[in-house]
Scaffold this motif. Structure first.
Motif, short mmCIF file in Angstrom:
data_model
loop_
_atom_site.label_atom_id
_atom_site.label_comp_id
_atom_site.label_asym_id
_atom_site.label_seq_id
_atom_site.Cartn_x
_atom_site.Cartn_y
_atom_site.Cartn_z
N ASN A 111 36.78 29.44 34.05
CA ASN A 111 38.19 29.79 34.16
C ASN A 111 38.69 29.79 35.61
O ASN A 111 39.82 29.41 35.88
N LYS A 112 37.84 30.22 36.53
CA LYS A 112 38.31 30.40 37.91
C LYS A 112 37.99 29.22 38.83
O LYS A 112 38.63 29.06 39.87
N PHE A 113 36.96 28.43 38.50
CA PHE A 113 36.55 27.38 39.43
C PHE A 113 36.61 25.96 38.86
O PHE A 113 36.64 25.00 39.60
N GLU A 114 36.65 25.85 37.54
CA GLU A 114 36.79 24.50 36.96
C GLU A 114 38.27 24.17 36.72
O GLU A 114 38.61 23.05 36.42
N LEU A 115 39.11 25.19 36.77
CA LEU A 115 40.55 24.98 36.66
C LEU A 115 41.15 25.21 38.05
O LEU A 115 40.57 25.94 38.86
N ARG A 116 42.30 24.64 38.30
CA ARG A 116 42.91 24.81 39.62
C ARG A 116 43.43 26.24 39.76
O ARG A 116 44.32 26.64 39.02
N ASN A 117 42.87 26.97 40.69
CA ASN A 117 43.32 28.34 40.93
C ASN A 117 43.31 28.55 42.44
O ASN A 117 42.25 28.72 43.04
N GLU A 118 44.49 28.47 43.03
CA GLU A 118 44.59 28.50 44.49
C GLU A 118 43.98 29.78 45.08
O GLU A 118 43.23 29.74 46.05
N ASP A 119 44.30 30.90 44.46
CA ASP A 119 43.83 32.19 44.96
C ASP A 119 42.30 32.25 44.95
O ASP A 119 41.68 32.58 45.96
N PHE A 120 41.68 31.88 43.83
CA PHE A 120 40.22 31.95 43.73
C PHE A 120 39.57 30.86 44.60
O PHE A 120 38.48 31.05 45.13
N TYR A 121 40.28 29.75 44.73
CA TYR A 121 39.74 28.69 45.59
C TYR A 121 39.63 29.21 47.03
O TYR A 121 38.59 29.11 47.68
N ARG A 122 40.71 29.82 47.52
CA ARG A 122 40.71 30.27 48.92
C ARG A 122 39.78 31.46 49.14
O ARG A 122 39.11 31.55 50.16
N ARG A 123 39.79 32.39 48.17
CA ARG A 123 39.00 33.62 48.38
C ARG A 123 37.51 33.43 48.14
O ARG A 123 36.69 34.09 48.77
N PHE A 124 37.16 32.55 47.21
CA PHE A 124 35.75 32.47 46.81
C PHE A 124 35.15 31.07 46.90
O PHE A 124 34.07 30.88 47.44
N ALA A 125 35.88 30.06 46.37
CA ALA A 125 35.30 28.72 46.30
C ALA A 125 35.01 28.17 47.70
O ALA A 125 33.95 27.59 47.95
N GLN A 126 35.94 28.37 48.64
CA GLN A 126 35.71 27.86 50.00
C GLN A 126 34.44 28.48 50.61
O GLN A 126 33.66 27.80 51.26
N VAL A 127 34.27 29.77 50.36
CA VAL A 127 33.07 30.47 50.88
C VAL A 127 31.82 29.83 50.29
O VAL A 127 30.84 29.54 51.00
N MET A 128 31.82 29.59 48.98
CA MET A 128 30.65 29.00 48.31
C MET A 128 30.38 27.60 48.85
O MET A 128 29.23 27.22 49.09
#
Length: 268
Positions: A111-128
């Protein structure tokens, strides 16, 4: 229900399951850790919501029920404004819904990383991506990242959960925080423990027990639910050692709520 409640009491009373905060008293729980409790005074209901466990539908039900609380246009008050002793009150029916902890993680990832989610992308995906995917300068926005086919893999997500650095920076996000940390099942005596796997019959049973089955019914979901049968596929990219570490991290949830240890994933 009898079995689920008894299991919770036994697990909270004995030392076979150990986790931080297990033995503290209700009064020792900081207010900010009670922010998952939703209270409806009129019907005497307290609901602890767990993200990725049909919580949107239960929140909708709580809104419908507490709408009747609107007096002179004043809405339901903020859960944090609720006096602490309210949560202990016997006359309140306290409930929560849970699901298999590993399936909940897969669902959160999808739900948070396979779909486009700007907030989760910036807060978590970039870190990963920076830490585990060899991407020192990941794309600036989720649209750019998806445009070039970049997102953290499920395996990166698990690495992130297991990395001691993660919780040093901030507590787990609510979508993957353990249920025992969201809902304090050893301090709050829940009257009803629903399982997402049996959501519809549990919901029917609960609404009857709350005597609101004539006011509202639980919306049946035809959404794309994450099936536990997919667990093996999802975890195939995760090293066995990491799977075992992850189990340790979520073991209290498995045991408190009666979910079997996923041996097929942990014993390969």
């Amino acid at each position: 229900q009898e079995q689920r409640r008894r299991l919770l009491q036994e697990m909270c009373a004995n030392d076979s399951v150990v986790f931080p905060g297990k033995n503290r008293s209700f009064d020792d729980i900081p207010n900010k850790e009670l922010d998952h409790l939703i209270v409806d005074d009129r019907h005497g209901i307290i609901y602890c919501y767990v993200p990725k466990v049909a919580c949107s539908n239960w929140k909708r039900i709580m809104i419908i029920l507490s709408e009747s609380l609107l007096r002179d246009g004043v809405p339901q008050r903020d859960p944090l404004a609720i006096p602490r002793d309210l949560v202990k009150l016997k006359k309140y029916t306290k409930f929560l819904f849970v699901r298999d902890p590993f399936v909940r993680l897969i669902s959160a990832y999808r739900n948070k990383f396979e779909l486009r989610n700007e907030d989760f992308y910036r807060r978590f995906a970039q870190v990963m991506l920076r830490r585990y995917a060899n991407q020192p300068t990941p794309p600036a926005s989720v649209d750019e990242a998806f445009g070039v086919g970049i997102h953290p893999s499920f395996s990166h997500f698990i690495q992130y959960l297991l990395d001691p650095q993660t919780e040093k920076e901030m507590p787990f996000n609510e979508h993957w925080r353990q249920v025992y940390r969201l809902c304090h099942p050893c301090q709050i005596q829940y009257d009803f423990v629903g399982h997402l796997e049996t959501a519809e019959e549990d919901a029917e049973h609960l609404l009857r027990q709350l005597r609101v089955d004539n006011v509202v019914e639980f919306p049946t979901s035809h959404r794309n639910l994450t099936a536990s049968s997919w667990e093996a596929d999802w975890f195939s990219t995760v090293p066995i050692e990491a799977r075992r570490e992850l189990y340790k991290l979520y073991e209290p949830d498995f045991r408190l709520f009666g979910y079997d240890r996923p041996d097929s994933i942990l014993n390969e």
